[in-house]
Design an enzyme around this catalytic site. Structure first.
Site, PDB file in Angstrom:
ATOM      1  CG  ASP A 197      -1.740   1.213   1.367  1.00 23.34           C
ATOM      2  OD1 ASP A 197      -2.405   1.577   0.393  1.00 23.34           O
ATOM      3  OD2 ASP A 197      -1.716   1.832   2.452  1.00 23.34           O
ATOM      4  CG  ASP A 212      -1.314   7.570   0.648  1.00 22.33           C
ATOM      5  OD1 ASP A 212      -0.225   8.034   0.266  1.00 22.33           O
ATOM      6  OD2 ASP A 212      -2.363   7.684  -0.009  1.00 22.33           O
ATOM      7  CB  SER A 215     -11.373   7.663  -3.552  1.00 20.69           C
ATOM      8  OG  SER A 215     -11.072   8.212  -2.269  1.00 20.69           O
ATOM      9  CG  HIS A 219     -12.859   3.556 -10.062  1.00 20.97           C
ATOM     10  ND1 HIS A 219     -11.978   2.533 -10.326  1.00 20.97           N
ATOM     11  CD2 HIS A 219     -13.244   4.050 -11.270  1.00 20.97           C
ATOM     12  CE1 HIS A 219     -11.842   2.377 -11.633  1.00 20.97           C
ATOM     13  NE2 HIS A 219     -12.596   3.296 -12.226  1.00 20.97           N
ATOM     14  NE  ARG A 257     -12.801   2.718  -2.163  1.00 22.40           N
ATOM     15  CZ  ARG A 257     -12.010   3.707  -1.758  1.00 22.40           C
ATOM     16  NH1 ARG A 257     -11.182   4.255  -2.623  1.00 22.40           N
ATOM     17  NH2 ARG A 257     -12.050   4.140  -0.515  1.00 22.40           N
TER      18      ARG A 257
END
Length: 500
Positions: free
Chosen positions: A333, A335, A378, A412, A421
């Site tokens: 991932d 962040d 997003s 998205h 997502r």
């Protein structure tokens, strides 16, 4: 500093008494003038409860500092040393050699003579053998270092070459093959490795009567070399064929003899026992004849010649099983996992890697494992960040921590109903396909329950690294279906099959 740039000396140690001699030599008068800017001693003892020999300030000598790695092995110790050093050259020197008081000047001469495409300069290793008798088996084994390629007893690497390949692969837990693995990767990255003119003496090792049996643990590392570099790895580093095939036949004959005897098949048992005895005798003779043939040496050779074949076979099988369990790729991932989270970050200058991110990624890459990023963004769907701004931020992450084999980004919103997502598995599966691996052979590292869920849905493994914003129920859920680590470095250790 010389024309070659900064030169740091890294000495990994387990506290051997010879460390004092090594430090005397590499810090001898004239070392600073020869370009040695610093000596870094890496204490890799599990419990450093006694002072290290020879570690003391000295007027006029290059400054010395001590790092501690807590028994993680020589590869991890050397990585800690070169990563703490200034850019330029790093000379790795073992704590059981004798560099000599003129070593620094000889190193400077070697480095000054190399071209820009040379990534490492190896010393010539001399192993003095007794002149009054034939060498023992242990002494002959040490003498092999004189003709071995790329041994880290004394070798200098450019820090740029080390950084390009992630340094040493810490999945090699002992001082065996980690040097050849690094050299093969450095050469594959386009660097040359040359021999210098400096000579370092390596006294013969002792190790006790069962040292040769304990050394068979290296067969597990041979399995890792084969997985990383292919079946021709021995030819690439002039390692020789080895005797694993013979040892496997010898071990198989012993097992067959025992099984046949237990089931009453005496003829088969006698035949198998004869094969075992003949192979063991031939192996013992091969080791006894070149040696001093004293009663003690002969007895040691007979005992260890019976123990080495099964030890070598068991270690190789265990190594093959571990190599197969290693991940093909680790997906991160972005962040709060790789970089500190700045909500809907639009400015590349605000990107800040989390502590230890570069070193953790270096360990993954050094192990030959692919890396990728799978990240929900997003903010694009919400109009809070433009696609160009997102690309610029991702480019900065790649510049600071890359290269990554694939980037999978979902732009998205939560209600868009996409399959990419997280917690949906789309990005994990797409990353695996892009890297040419199976999703089930990947590990996903992230800070939320969505990362764990996406990994599970794709059939991959997961490691959760909770932050202050990770909900308690996500951590509790992760303990049931994934591994949980306190930080990114520990997560990488778990992903690579180790302990946090």
């Amino acid at each position: 500093m010389t024309a070659t740039g900064t030169v740091s000396v890294v000495v990994p140690t387990t506290g051997r008494a010879r460390l004092a001699r090594v430090l005397d030599d590499v810090r001898a008068p004239g070392a600073r003038a020869a370009g040695i800017s610093e000596v870094i001693v890496v204490d890799d003892r599990v419990r450093p409860d006694t002072p290290l020999p020879g570690v003391a300030d000295r007027d006029g000598a290059p400054p010395l500092r001590v790092l501690r790695t807590g028994g993680r092995g020589p590869a991890a110790a050397r990585n800690a040393g070169w990563r703490a050093a200034a850019p330029g050259w790093v000379a790795f020197v073992d704590d059981d050699v004798e560099p000599g008081t003129g070593w620094a000047a000889a190193l400077a001469a070697d480095l000054a003579a190399v071209a820009a495409d040379v990534g490492a300069v190896q010393a010539r290793i001399a192993v003095p053998l007794p002149a009054h008798r034939r060498p023992t088996d242990a002494e002959r084994n040490t003498a092999g270092l004189a003709s071995a390629r790329w041994v880290t007893a004394d070798i200098a690497y450019r820090t740029t070459a080390l950084a390009a390949v992630g340094g040493f692969d810490e999945c090699f837990p002992r001082a065996y093959r980690e040097d050849a693995d690094l050299a093969l990767r450095v050469r594959a990255a386009g660097w040359r490795i040359v021999a210098g003119d400096r000579v370092t003496t390596h006294p013969p090792r002792a190790g006790g009567p069962l040292a040769s049996v304990r050394a068979q643990a290296g067969n597990a590392d041979d399995a890792r070399m084969r997985r990383k570099h292919g079946p021709a790895w021995r030819d690439a580093c002039d390692a020789g064929r080895g005797m694993l095939g013979t040892h496997a036949v010898t071990t198989g004959a012993a097992l067959l003899a025992v099984a046949a005897a237990a089931t009453g098949r005496r003829g088969l048992a006698r035949t198998a026992a004869g094969v075992w005895a003949g192979a063991t005798a031939a192996f013992a003779a091969r080791r006894i004849l070149p040696g001093p043939r004293t009663p003690r040496e002969v007895a040691t050779m007979l005992l260890t010649s019976a123990l080495i074949p099964p030890a070598a076979t068991v270690h190789r099988v265990a190594g093959e099983l571990r190599a197969r369990r290693a991940p093909a790729a680790v997906l991160f991932d972005r962040d709060d996992t790789l970089v500190h989270d700045v909500p809907y970050c639009t400015e590349p200058d605000r990107v800040r890697p989390v502590d230890g991110a570069a070193a953790a990624l270096g360990r993954v890459r050094a192990a030959g494992v692919a890396t990728g990023v799978v990240t929900n963004q997003s903010g694009v769907a919400r109009g809070l960040i433009s696609p160009d701004e997102l690309a610029a931020v991702n480019a900065r992450v790649g510049a600071d921590l890359g290269p990554f084999g694939t980037w999978q980004v979902c732009v998205h919103g939560e209600d868009d109903g996409c399959g990419c997502r997280k917690p949906a598995p789309g990005m994990v599966r797409a990353a695996a396909e892009a890297l040419g691996v199976r999703a089930r052979d990947c590990v996903v590292i992230g800070d939320t329950g969505a990362d764990v869920a996406a990994a599970r849905a794709a059939g991959a493994r997961a490691v959760l690294v909770p932050t202050a914003r990770t909900r308690p129920e996500e951590v509790a859920h992760a303990h049931r279906y994934a591994r949980v680590a306190p930080d990114l470095g520990a997560a990488v250790d778990l992903a690579m099959g180790g302990r946090a």
